[in-house]
Design a protein around this motif. Structure first.
Motif, PDB file in Angstrom:
ATOM      1  N   ALA A  56       1.035  -1.128   0.142  1.00 16.51           N
ATOM      2  CA  ALA A  56       0.041   0.729   0.249  1.00 16.51           C
ATOM      3  C   ALA A  56       1.107   1.174  -0.018  1.00 16.51           C
ATOM      4  N   GLY A  57       1.948   1.140   0.214  1.00 15.41           N
ATOM      5  CA  GLY A  57       2.985   1.743   0.407  1.00 15.41           C
ATOM      6  C   GLY A  57       3.104   2.937   1.471  1.00 15.41           C
ATOM      7  N   VAL A  58       2.292   2.681   2.582  1.00 13.51           N
ATOM      8  CA  VAL A  58       2.409   3.515   4.175  1.00 13.51           C
ATOM      9  C   VAL A  58       3.776   3.038   4.847  1.00 13.51           C
ATOM     10  N   ALA A  59       4.634   1.818   4.685  1.00 15.22           N
ATOM     11  CA  ALA A  59       4.867   1.257   5.543  1.00 15.22           C
ATOM     12  C   ALA A  59       6.157   1.967   5.966  1.00 15.22           C
ATOM     13  N   ASP A  60       6.933   3.006   5.585  1.00 11.70           N
ATOM     14  CA  ASP A  60       7.237   3.314   5.897  1.00 11.70           C
ATOM     15  C   ASP A  60       6.971   5.259   6.517  1.00 11.70           C
ATOM     16  N   ARG A  61       6.383   5.795   6.716  1.00 13.66           N
ATOM     17  CA  ARG A  61       5.115   6.671   7.263  1.00 13.66           C
ATOM     18  C   ARG A  61       4.422   6.613   8.925  1.00 13.66           C
ATOM     19  N   LEU A  62       4.721   4.478   9.050  1.00 14.80           N
ATOM     20  CA  LEU A  62       3.906   4.449  10.157  1.00 14.80           C
ATOM     21  C   LEU A  62       5.347   3.879  10.874  1.00 14.80           C
TER      22      LEU A  62
END
Length: 103
Positions: free
Chosen positions: A94-100
């Motif tokens: 989803a492309g969110v791993a780096d944001r969390l």
């Protein structure tokens, strides 16, 4: 499977354990639980335990991202713990791993 939660406060850390399916029918409740934890007096950090999360769809991901942003705006550190490998993969795709904050 209907999602359930349990919240424990210990030493300024609120731990919210999410069990079940975080999907479109459950995401608003999950987001509300996480916001309530962030707003709990005396909680400087929130840990979201995903060990018993069985399913996570795109709306569930969006809800977890919104909760993360809600916490950040209130200067509360929120991190996801006991992230199962398949959940990590979903976050990556989803492309969110780096944001969390994932542990």
């Amino acid at each position: 499977m209907r999602v359930t939660h349990a919240t424990v406060v210990d030493g300024g850390v609120c731990t919210v354990r999410i069990a079940g399916d975080v999907d479109m029918s459950e995401v608003e409740g999950v987001t509300a639980w996480l916001r309530a934890a962030v707003d709990t007096s005396g909680c400087a950090a929130v840990e979201v335990d995903l060990a018993d999360t069985r399913f996570l769809d795109s709306l569930g991901i969006a809800g977890l991202v919104r909760a993360h942003e809600y916490a950040r705006a209130r200067a509360v550190h929120l991190r996801y713990v006991h992230v199962q490998p398949w959940v990590l993969r979903v976050f990556q795709v989803a492309g969110v791993a780096d944001r969390l904050d994932l542990a």
